[in-house]
Design a protein around this motif. Sequence first.
Motif, PDB file in Angstrom:
ATOM      1  N   LYS A   1      46.945  37.470  76.294  1.00 14.22           N
ATOM      2  CA  LYS A   1      47.120  38.915  76.256  1.00 14.22           C
ATOM      3  C   LYS A   1      48.486  39.375  76.765  1.00 14.22           C
ATOM      4  O   LYS A   1      48.601  40.335  77.521  1.00 14.22           O
ATOM      5  CB  LYS A   1      45.999  39.611  77.037  1.00 14.22           C
ATOM      6  CG  LYS A   1      44.626  39.395  76.426  1.00 14.22           C
ATOM      7  CD  LYS A   1      43.551  40.173  77.168  1.00 14.22           C
ATOM      8  CE  LYS A   1      42.199  39.985  76.484  1.00 14.22           C
ATOM      9  NZ  LYS A   1      41.118  40.727  77.177  1.00 14.22           N
ATOM     10  N   ALA A   2      49.515  38.661  76.360  1.00 14.63           N
ATOM     11  CA  ALA A   2      50.891  39.049  76.706  1.00 14.63           C
ATOM     12  C   ALA A   2      51.498  39.838  75.553  1.00 14.63           C
ATOM     13  O   ALA A   2      51.080  39.708  74.403  1.00 14.63           O
ATOM     14  CB  ALA A   2      51.730  37.814  76.991  1.00 14.63           C
ATOM     15  N   ASN A   3      52.486  40.653  75.874  1.00 13.86           N
ATOM     16  CA  ASN A   3      53.273  41.318  74.850  1.00 13.86           C
ATOM     17  C   ASN A   3      54.574  40.549  74.658  1.00 13.86           C
ATOM     18  O   ASN A   3      55.334  40.370  75.621  1.00 13.86           O
ATOM     19  CB  ASN A   3      53.569  42.766  75.232  1.00 13.86           C
ATOM     20  CG  ASN A   3      52.310  43.625  75.240  1.00 13.86           C
ATOM     21  OD1 ASN A   3      51.358  43.348  74.520  1.00 13.86           O
ATOM     22  ND2 ASN A   3      52.314  44.666  76.054  1.00 13.86           N
ATOM     23  N   ILE A   4      54.817  40.078  73.454  1.00 13.72           N
ATOM     24  CA  ILE A   4      56.044  39.359  73.130  1.00 13.72           C
ATOM     25  C   ILE A   4      56.990  40.347  72.454  1.00 13.72           C
ATOM     26  O   ILE A   4      56.703  40.839  71.354  1.00 13.72           O
ATOM     27  CB  ILE A   4      55.785  38.163  72.199  1.00 13.72           C
ATOM     28  CG1 ILE A   4      54.717  37.237  72.770  1.00 13.72           C
ATOM     29  CG2 ILE A   4      57.084  37.411  71.925  1.00 13.72           C
ATOM     30  CD1 ILE A   4      55.114  36.560  74.061  1.00 13.72           C
ATOM     31  N   ILE A   5      58.109  40.650  73.120  1.00 13.45           N
ATOM     32  CA  ILE A   5      59.071  41.626  72.601  1.00 13.45           C
ATOM     33  C   ILE A   5      60.301  40.875  72.107  1.00 13.45           C
ATOM     34  O   ILE A   5      60.977  40.195  72.884  1.00 13.45           O
ATOM     35  CB  ILE A   5      59.464  42.637  73.694  1.00 13.45           C
ATOM     36  CG1 ILE A   5      58.211  43.319  74.265  1.00 13.45           C
ATOM     37  CG2 ILE A   5      60.437  43.678  73.146  1.00 13.45           C
ATOM     38  CD1 ILE A   5      58.469  44.145  75.510  1.00 13.45           C
ATOM     39  N   ILE A   6      60.577  40.983  70.824  1.00  9.04           N
ATOM     40  CA  ILE A   6      61.699  40.277  70.204  1.00  9.04           C
ATOM     41  C   ILE A   6      62.814  41.290  69.943  1.00  9.04           C
ATOM     42  O   ILE A   6      62.658  42.189  69.108  1.00  9.04           O
ATOM     43  CB  ILE A   6      61.257  39.617  68.889  1.00  9.04           C
ATOM     44  CG1 ILE A   6      60.040  38.714  69.141  1.00  9.04           C
ATOM     45  CG2 ILE A   6      62.408  38.824  68.278  1.00  9.04           C
ATOM     46  CD1 ILE A   6      59.341  38.273  67.876  1.00  9.04           C
TER      47      ILE A   6
END
Length: 207
Positions: free
Chosen positions: A56-61
């Motif tokens: 449940k992590a947010n991966i911000i690219i």
Amino acid sequence: FDHEKKKDIIIENLIKKNNLQINSFSEIQYNIFPTPRIILNNSNFNFVNSEINSKKANIIIILNFTDILNINKFDYKNVIISKSNFEINIKKLDFLELIKKSKKQLKLRDVNLKFFDKKNYLFEIKNIVSKQLSKKLNDKFSLKGLIANKKISIDYLDNNKNQNNLIIKIPDFDSLLKMNFLNKKNEQAKGIINLEILSNHLNFKFE
């Protein structure tokens, strides 16, 4: 920017450039502000060839403007892992090494590291934020967070191929730990530890 059509390419690039294996996510978003970025919300992932995983992590690219216009390939500037909980085996501390090996800068924001010995919980470092300390990719960076509600900072310095330093500070405990690793390829880790606690100094070797 049609991120849905590039979804598979995005996931492939995260593996190649940051060793991030995305197993699932709830949705994919594209935002133009404050800078162009793709967000994989509620991602479950692990690092390639590592036991470290997160849920449940947010991966911000973070994208460059030129990347948006290029329809033939996908590239990006850096990756931010946000609001994540990592479970780490204390006997396999490869977390810092994974950050170092990333081909694209990997940042942490509001991340918790939970340390275990096998299945036994040991301690947790909360609210971690990372910062790059060098213009070279990931050879010098710091982690700042909280342990037992006390500030802790961890600085990683890669001097050359066979030597790196780890400096851990907990100001409220007036403590400083310096670990100088002297590693050669295919050899067990060894080095020197300098420990300072309340004006007391200890030095010893390990291998």
